[in-house]
Design a protein around this motif. Sequence first.
Motif, PDB file in Angstrom:
ATOM      1  N   ALA A  66      -3.500   1.128  15.370  1.00  0.00           N
ATOM      2  CA  ALA A  66      -2.443   1.822  15.641  1.00  0.00           C
ATOM      3  C   ALA A  66      -1.694   2.331  14.471  1.00  0.00           C
ATOM      4  CB  ALA A  66      -1.496   1.236  16.656  1.00  0.00           C
ATOM      5  N   ASN A  67      -2.040   1.787  13.347  1.00  0.00           N
ATOM      6  CA  ASN A  67      -1.342   1.979  11.900  1.00  0.00           C
ATOM      7  C   ASN A  67      -2.471   2.462  11.076  1.00  0.00           C
ATOM      8  OD1 ASN A  67      -0.272   2.150   9.491  1.00  0.00           O
ATOM      9  ND2 ASN A  67       1.541   0.675  10.266  1.00  0.00           N
ATOM     10  N   PRO A  68      -2.741   3.685  11.108  1.00  0.00           N
ATOM     11  CA  PRO A  68      -3.642   4.411  10.259  1.00  0.00           C
ATOM     12  C   PRO A  68      -3.576   4.016   8.817  1.00  0.00           C
ATOM     13  CG  PRO A  68      -2.444   6.156  10.972  1.00  0.00           C
ATOM     14  CD  PRO A  68      -2.047   5.064  11.843  1.00  0.00           C
ATOM     15  N   CYS A  69      -2.393   3.991   8.539  1.00  0.00           N
ATOM     16  CA  CYS A  69      -2.173   3.408   6.934  1.00  0.00           C
ATOM     17  C   CYS A  69      -2.781   2.154   6.547  1.00  0.00           C
ATOM     18  CB  CYS A  69      -0.587   3.364   6.521  1.00  0.00           C
ATOM     19  SG  CYS A  69       0.025   4.883   6.327  1.00  0.00           S
ATOM     20  N   TYR A  70      -2.587   1.237   7.584  1.00  0.00           N
ATOM     21  CA  TYR A  70      -3.173  -0.209   7.461  1.00  0.00           C
ATOM     22  C   TYR A  70      -4.838  -0.199   7.761  1.00  0.00           C
ATOM     23  CZ  TYR A  70       1.333  -2.529   7.945  1.00  0.00           C
ATOM     24  OH  TYR A  70       2.771  -2.776   7.608  1.00  0.00           O
ATOM     25  N   PHE A  71      -5.096   0.578   8.459  1.00  0.00           N
ATOM     26  CA  PHE A  71      -6.694   0.662   8.762  1.00  0.00           C
ATOM     27  C   PHE A  71      -7.203   1.145   7.517  1.00  0.00           C
ATOM     28  CE2 PHE A  71     -10.755   2.042  10.242  1.00  0.00           C
ATOM     29  CZ  PHE A  71     -11.093   1.195  11.253  1.00  0.00           C
ATOM     30  N   THR A  72      -6.631   2.103   6.900  1.00  0.00           N
ATOM     31  CA  THR A  72      -7.562   2.832   5.652  1.00  0.00           C
ATOM     32  C   THR A  72      -7.309   1.815   4.576  1.00  0.00           C
ATOM     33  OG1 THR A  72      -6.531   5.035   6.408  1.00  0.00           O
ATOM     34  CG2 THR A  72      -7.323   4.807   4.178  1.00  0.00           C
ATOM     35  N   ALA A  73      -6.060   1.157   4.336  1.00  0.00           N
ATOM     36  CA  ALA A  73      -5.920   0.048   3.158  1.00  0.00           C
ATOM     37  C   ALA A  73      -6.988  -0.993   3.467  1.00  0.00           C
ATOM     38  CB  ALA A  73      -4.769  -0.350   3.291  1.00  0.00           C
ATOM     39  N   GLN A  74      -7.243  -1.105   4.664  1.00  0.00           N
ATOM     40  CA  GLN A  74      -8.464  -2.531   4.999  1.00  0.00           C
ATOM     41  C   GLN A  74      -9.783  -1.986   4.738  1.00  0.00           C
ATOM     42  OE1 GLN A  74      -8.032  -3.892   8.979  1.00  0.00           O
ATOM     43  NE2 GLN A  74      -8.621  -5.580   8.431  1.00  0.00           N
ATOM     44  N   ARG A  75      -9.929  -0.748   5.178  1.00  0.00           N
ATOM     45  CA  ARG A  75     -11.209  -0.203   4.683  1.00  0.00           C
ATOM     46  C   ARG A  75     -11.514  -0.195   3.278  1.00  0.00           C
ATOM     47  NH1 ARG A  75     -12.716   4.731   3.330  1.00  0.00           N
ATOM     48  NH2 ARG A  75     -10.615   5.627   4.094  1.00  0.00           N
ATOM     49  N   LEU A  76     -10.588   0.308   2.592  1.00  0.00           N
ATOM     50  CA  LEU A  76     -10.742   0.421   0.936  1.00  0.00           C
ATOM     51  C   LEU A  76     -10.921  -0.861   0.370  1.00  0.00           C
ATOM     52  CD1 LEU A  76      -7.791   2.910   0.326  1.00  0.00           C
ATOM     53  CD2 LEU A  76     -10.436   3.521  -0.169  1.00  0.00           C
ATOM     54  N   LEU A  77     -10.258  -2.041   0.772  1.00  0.00           N
ATOM     55  CA  LEU A  77     -10.166  -3.462   0.366  1.00  0.00           C
ATOM     56  C   LEU A  77     -11.678  -3.791   0.748  1.00  0.00           C
ATOM     57  CD1 LEU A  77      -6.671  -4.645   1.337  1.00  0.00           C
ATOM     58  CD2 LEU A  77      -7.268  -4.009  -0.878  1.00  0.00           C
ATOM     59  N   ASP A  78     -12.091  -3.535   1.665  1.00  0.00           N
ATOM     60  CA  ASP A  78     -13.348  -3.983   2.219  1.00  0.00           C
ATOM     61  C   ASP A  78     -14.438  -3.398   1.316  1.00  0.00           C
ATOM     62  OD1 ASP A  78     -12.564  -5.999   3.950  1.00  0.00           O
ATOM     63  OD2 ASP A  78     -13.122  -4.798   5.571  1.00  0.00           O
ATOM     64  N   GLU A  79     -14.258  -2.209   0.813  1.00  0.00           N
ATOM     65  CA  GLU A  79     -15.089  -1.446   0.255  1.00  0.00           C
ATOM     66  C   GLU A  79     -15.283  -1.669  -1.306  1.00  0.00           C
ATOM     67  OE1 GLU A  79     -15.758   3.330  -1.423  1.00  0.00           O
ATOM     68  OE2 GLU A  79     -14.439   2.790   0.257  1.00  0.00           O
ATOM     69  N   TYR A  80     -13.975  -2.147  -1.710  1.00  0.00           N
ATOM     70  CA  TYR A  80     -13.720  -2.807  -3.106  1.00  0.00           C
ATOM     71  C   TYR A  80     -14.320  -4.133  -3.116  1.00  0.00           C
ATOM     72  CZ  TYR A  80     -11.475  -4.645  -7.196  1.00  0.00           C
ATOM     73  OH  TYR A  80     -11.128  -5.336  -8.501  1.00  0.00           O
ATOM     74  N   ILE A  81     -14.183  -4.833  -2.323  1.00  0.00           N
ATOM     75  CA  ILE A  81     -14.903  -6.515  -2.373  1.00  0.00           C
ATOM     76  C   ILE A  81     -16.532  -6.163  -2.477  1.00  0.00           C
ATOM     77  CG2 ILE A  81     -15.254  -8.364  -1.148  1.00  0.00           C
ATOM     78  CD1 ILE A  81     -12.496  -8.156  -0.298  1.00  0.00           C
ATOM     79  N   ALA A  82     -16.891  -5.156  -1.604  1.00  0.00           N
ATOM     80  CA  ALA A  82     -18.506  -4.864  -1.499  1.00  0.00           C
ATOM     81  C   ALA A  82     -19.085  -4.359  -2.605  1.00  0.00           C
ATOM     82  CB  ALA A  82     -18.817  -4.091  -0.264  1.00  0.00           C
TER      83      ALA A  82
END
Length: 701
Positions: A294-310
Amino acid sequence: MKKWIIFLVLIAVGVGWWIYRCVDFSKPVDLESYTPSEECAPAYGCLEQAIVQSADTTGYDIEQTVRIMNSFEVAQSQSESFDDFLEYMARQDYRGVARDVLEAKRTLFPLLDEMNTLRRTQKELSSVWACLKMATRKELDKASGSYMLSLCSGNPATLSSCVNSAFDAYKEQADLKRKTERRLNRLRRQYIEYLEAYAPVYYKYMDEWNALCLDKDRAYINLYAGKLSDALDSSERVLQKHPVNREGLLLKAIALIRLGEARSFKVVQPSDVALNQQWLRAGKVSQYDGRTLANPCYFTAQRLLDEYIALYPDKAAPALLLHGVLEEQLGHDTRAVAYYEQAAVEYPRQAEALTDLLDSYVNRTYLTQSVEGHYLINYYRSTMEGAGIFSPNFRKAALFARQGNLAASQEEIYKHFFRRGSQSVQDCLLSDMQYCEEYLAGSFLPMLLEQSYVDLKYEPSAKFMKMGKKKGRIDVSLTNRSDMRIENVRVFLCIHATGMYKDDYDVVKIPESKSVVGPYATAVFENVDIAPRQFDDITRIRAIVMTDNRICWLDDAAVKKQNAIAGLRAQSDISDNQRLAMKRRQFMRDLSISSDGLCRIIRERSKVSTESGWFSGSMHVRIPRLLALLAPYCTINPIEDTDRALIPVDNKIVGDYIELTFDSVPDDTCDLYIYSELISFRLNLVKANNGAFSIGAVREI
């Protein structure tokens, strides 16, 4: 006729001797036919392998490229020996480095082998490494992040002048034999040729790096100023040019997390929305729930962090911490703690990899010439070292304090300083202390060793037989005015000198530690080296003391008085009221107490008595020891009234009380003022007809 023949022969012999003596017929080494020596082979092989691998990839990592360029120059100027430098080159990770940089660095190896030959030829010339170091280090100009190349600006004539000055200085110091001198001349020419070829390559990538830094700097400044949408735009520009840039990914994630908290959903770009949907369909996001979606800012941030870790598993600590921040904001405290604990494990292990770019930041010395520049360096260092706002332990401490678990919160603060001690605690010691004072006051203040009851004193060390003073060394003493036994005492001096920004300090650790400083005792640290600083240039010194279970600031008596006055003024200053009000509310909340509650405790537990003497009497006031948490400064009558204000001649902690002794007895009813930064009080000392005093009204001021 014979005389002329003899004369011509002598001339010919002289010319031949001059040619043999001064002209070097040797040719530069052809890189195609170059075979590295046994010593150079490992480092050369690593470069060769990296060059071959770079042919199979498209593009390069600008940050990795700059790191290699700058780290080589740093290593060349700072390595103690030729072998140390070769070992450093062999250990480097060259993945992502631009091919032309690798090829340019490869041309340095014939010079290194020539230098190694000189070293083997004559043992006393083993210091030829110092010559090459001098050529790199003696002409340093760190203004743009490079050394000799910055100074010479790629100009061949200037390059020759710089290198020649270093080689000539070396020749003056060394007793060179003829053949060695010729080889040294060849080494000189080759080094100039190497720099002339390398300079354009260096500046090409430094220009690109500087353009990238402008966008990153703008993002940092906007985050600092609270301009979150602008910070997001700046991080977007970084990622448009370099889609997998480490700092760009982290900066964008930070901006989105803070924007998500403010529910500014419209800032999410359509491209990010599309990527979010792709990740959701592919199930790539590690954890999410309805609130995340429900919070696209949080979802986008979560995707970026997972991408960074990968992308960067060996540098994942900052992303793990931000994952914890995101989970905490979503109300998932258990998940947040798990991420924080994982980040605390990874930060020490990944410290070297995470701080590789720090030289690139520090070498932009213009950053140190402004407050904003200091902020950029400190923010980057905090991110990569797990300090201040990026400390996983501080994050857990704040979470536990909010839950009312003060003991667990304090334990996390201990853990932070223990972890940072193994990573070089001096790096971010000041920002760590300031963060604790600002955001963890309720947990941190009880750990402060009742700081106003340990006094700092310093003075120049005396020279031999007490004749004069040593300007670069000081004697430091700590006086304990409490009944507490202080164990395992380690002291860090925070020195502010002329020419420094008002809130800036140099941190110097006193090598000596004290096993115990007993109650009402003084510990002396003699002859502490503060060079290259001079005592006359010092404007003030503070100290940070660490024990096994206490951490605190220490000041001298004059500074404590100044702080009391500044705190009183700040409380009445509208510009500071919000900051102090927030800090005080947090302190009261964490201690489960109110201003009225403190006033009641002071009134009920304080005591006052007087003694008569031959010429004048004395007054003794006891106030609750609890007030020591506030670092109080006490006077009878207002501190601003310099003619009437009475300062206690003795001020110490005994048992459950702070005991104040004044060397005179007021003639009438008076007020005792208790000043501190967070909250100040006025106690009415009521004088009865029989001359005895009692505690009257107590109120906050």
